[in-house]
Design a protein around this motif. Structure first.
Motif, mmCIF file in Angstrom:
data_model
loop_
_atom_site.group_PDB
_atom_site.id
_atom_site.type_symbol
_atom_site.label_atom_id
_atom_site.label_comp_id
_atom_site.label_asym_id
_atom_site.label_seq_id
_atom_site.Cartn_x
_atom_site.Cartn_y
_atom_site.Cartn_z
ATOM 1 N N ARG A 157 -38.077 -32.110 -49.709
ATOM 2 C CA ARG A 157 -36.798 -32.792 -49.604
ATOM 3 C C ARG A 157 -36.167 -32.521 -48.241
ATOM 4 O O ARG A 157 -36.357 -31.450 -47.652
ATOM 5 C CB ARG A 157 -35.814 -32.316 -50.695
ATOM 6 N N THR A 158 -35.396 -33.490 -47.767
ATOM 7 C CA THR A 158 -34.511 -33.288 -46.624
ATOM 8 C C THR A 158 -33.093 -33.233 -47.162
ATOM 9 O O THR A 158 -32.666 -34.121 -47.910
ATOM 10 C CB THR A 158 -34.633 -34.435 -45.608
ATOM 11 N N LEU A 159 -32.361 -32.181 -46.806
ATOM 12 C CA LEU A 159 -30.966 -32.054 -47.210
ATOM 13 C C LEU A 159 -30.079 -32.375 -46.023
ATOM 14 O O LEU A 159 -30.287 -31.853 -44.923
ATOM 15 C CB LEU A 159 -30.668 -30.647 -47.722
ATOM 16 N N VAL A 160 -29.115 -33.239 -46.237
ATOM 17 C CA VAL A 160 -28.109 -33.529 -45.224
ATOM 18 C C VAL A 160 -26.794 -32.921 -45.707
ATOM 19 O O VAL A 160 -26.263 -33.331 -46.740
ATOM 20 C CB VAL A 160 -27.943 -35.042 -44.987
ATOM 21 N N VAL A 161 -26.324 -31.933 -44.980
ATOM 22 C CA VAL A 161 -25.101 -31.229 -45.352
ATOM 23 C C VAL A 161 -23.954 -31.827 -44.558
ATOM 24 O O VAL A 161 -23.926 -31.741 -43.320
ATOM 25 C CB VAL A 161 -25.220 -29.722 -45.085
ATOM 26 N N ALA A 162 -23.017 -32.457 -45.258
ATOM 27 C CA ALA A 162 -21.857 -33.085 -44.611
ATOM 28 C C ALA A 162 -20.659 -32.165 -44.783
ATOM 29 O O ALA A 162 -20.250 -31.859 -45.908
ATOM 30 C CB ALA A 162 -21.583 -34.452 -45.231
ATOM 31 N N THR A 163 -20.106 -31.733 -43.665
ATOM 32 C CA THR A 163 -19.020 -30.755 -43.661
ATOM 33 C C THR A 163 -17.765 -31.363 -43.063
ATOM 34 O O THR A 163 -17.824 -32.066 -42.047
ATOM 35 C CB THR A 163 -19.420 -29.508 -42.856
ATOM 36 N N ALA A 164 -16.620 -31.087 -43.701
ATOM 37 C CA ALA A 164 -15.296 -31.467 -43.183
ATOM 38 C C ALA A 164 -15.223 -32.938 -42.820
ATOM 39 O O ALA A 164 -14.702 -33.316 -41.764
ATOM 40 C CB ALA A 164 -14.942 -30.599 -41.974
ATOM 41 N N LEU A 165 -15.735 -33.808 -43.704
ATOM 42 C CA LEU A 165 -15.710 -35.244 -43.428
ATOM 43 C C LEU A 165 -14.277 -35.734 -43.229
ATOM 44 O O LEU A 165 -13.363 -35.358 -43.949
ATOM 45 C CB LEU A 165 -16.360 -36.007 -44.586
ATOM 46 N N GLY A 166 -14.104 -36.575 -42.218
ATOM 47 C CA GLY A 166 -12.790 -37.148 -41.935
ATOM 48 C C GLY A 166 -11.893 -36.290 -41.085
ATOM 49 O O GLY A 166 -10.756 -36.677 -40.797
ATOM 50 N N SER A 167 -12.376 -35.134 -40.660
ATOM 51 C CA SER A 167 -11.574 -34.241 -39.821
ATOM 52 C C SER A 167 -12.226 -34.122 -38.447
ATOM 53 O O SER A 167 -13.387 -34.498 -38.254
ATOM 54 C CB SER A 167 -11.478 -32.853 -40.458
#
Length: 409
Positions: A157-167
């Motif tokens: 699997r590839t994990l995409v970690v999205a942090t602090a979206l919209g900031s």
């Protein structure tokens, strides 16, 4: 109502202007234009905050609840509606973290499965990631990228970690499960996207969002699988076994003594995460080939039960095929770990009592049937006869609901 932090100072300023109580996470309150005269409550445990909101509502005073993105999507709207009634809410949705993450990636998400691990059992989200090629996981304390990565180490699997979206601090990072497991990601993670880039959800243009409609049928013919010398669970047996296993999205199923992997593949087609255990090297390769041919991911363990089971996560359901002198020990080991049910298929009458005793000895209620079927077969002269298949015993044990809490998590 709910508003994203970046919107609350702009588009939602009119709502905040009249607020007498503003409730939200610390970062939401810091980002919003909260009136100086309004009381603020930083969200921690929901109970005290809801009690405070109720006091204001009874006094007909204005309350604003801040939440990221769309609060009606795995958000606080459900709790507020249950407590105060939906007619008391004026919801101002923002862009959900899931929509934002897929937009940043340039990917569609009507074909993604969305699962929340925030305040919920992480194993369900993990099992969905094991089974599905495109998943968005809403994270929470103890259920973040590190925990998801640790559980997915054996999976491609590839994990995409999205942090602090919209900031201004927003970032997206692509990592392997092993890399995710080794990091401290902090508390600002918005969503984790799990991708199996070997597979696509398929189906072209979609009408139905989510994992798709599922298979049109099951108990596939033996010819749908590669197998050796007819060593495969016959479709009549497989049909009843699937009915008793009840595989579904979020479940983990073991197929022990998997052989061709026909039961494993069928469980995966129905949405479950599946681990197949097979002692023969050529059998393990055959299971992988059958899984690939049917567009599903089956985690194959080349080893001998019961020892090969020790390192596996606890299953919801187990299918045990084959026989041998060790059958009772294998069934007992599976019964100790299974959360819901164990199904055993065997041809030898002599081994039925021991298998049944292994199930009842683990606290399961046990039932079973002898399956004898005759299939239509052609004869010369354009006539038909009945061709008998070998009889097979099918036993199933079900864990009483009251004992589920005692199973290792």
């Amino acid at each position: 109502m709910g508003a994203s932090p970046d919107a609350s100072a702009g588009a939602f300023a009119d709502v905040l202007a009249g607020a007498e109580l503003v409730v939200g996470g610390r970062r939401h309150l810091e980002a919003a234009a909260v009136p100086g005269t309004a009381e603020r409550i930083v969200l921690g445990p929901l109970g005290p905050a809801l009690d405070a909101i109720e006091a204001y509502v009874r006094a007909e005073r204005r309350v604003v609840v801040l939440a990221s993105g769309d609060p009606g999507f795995f958000g606080i709207v459900r709790v507020l509606a249950e407590r105060f009634g939906p007619d008391r809410l004026a919801v101002r949705p923002g862009v959900s973290s899931v929509a934002a993450a897929f937009a940043r990636l340039g990917l569609t998400w009507e074909d993604a499965v969305v699962v929340s691990a925030h305040g919920r059992d992480l194993r369900t989200a993990v099992n969905v990631c094991r089974a599905e090629p495109k998943v968005a996981v809403l994270t929470g304390p103890g259920a973040g990228p590190a925990e998801i990565g640790a559980a997915l180490r054996p999976y491609a699997r590839t994990l995409v970690v999205a942090t602090a979206l919209g900031s201004p601090q927003e970032r997206l990072e692509r990592v392997t499960p092993a890399e995710a497991a080794e990091r401290d990601w902090g508390t600002a993670v918005s969503v984790v996207v799990s991708l199996d880039e070997r597979r696509s959800p398929g189906g072209g243009a979609r009408t139905l969002a989510g994992r798709g409609p599922g298979p049109a049928g099951w108990a596939l013919a033996e010819e749908a699988f590669a197998h050796r010398d007819s060593m495969i669970t016959k479709f009549e047996v497989r049909a009843l076994a699937l009915a008793r296993l009840g595989p579904r999205p979020g479940d983990l199923v073991w197929d022990v003594g998997s052989g061709s992997g026909s039961v494993a593949v069928e469980c995966a087609r129905l949405g479950a995460a599946v681990t197949a255990v097979e002692k023969a090297a050529d059998g393990a390769g055959r299971i992988r080939a059958n899984a690939a041919a049917h567009g599903v991911d089956v985690h194959v363990v080349h080893g001998t039960a019961p020892d090969a089971l020790d390192a596996l996560d606890d299953p919801d359901a187990v299918f045990v095929g084959g026989g041998g002198h060790e059958l009772a020990d294998v069934v007992a080991a599976c019964a100790r770990r299974a959360r819901r049910t164990v199904v055993v298929a065997l041809a030898a009458l002599d081994r039925v009592p021991a298998a049944r005793a292994a199930l009842t000895g683990a606290g399961f209620t046990c039932d079973g049937v002898l399956l004898q079927s005759s299939r239509l077969a052609p004869l010369p002269g354009d006539v038909t006869r009945l061709a008998a298949t070998n009889p097979v015993f099918l036993l199933w044990g079900v864990r009483p609901p009251a004992t589920n809490e005692g199973v290792a998590q």
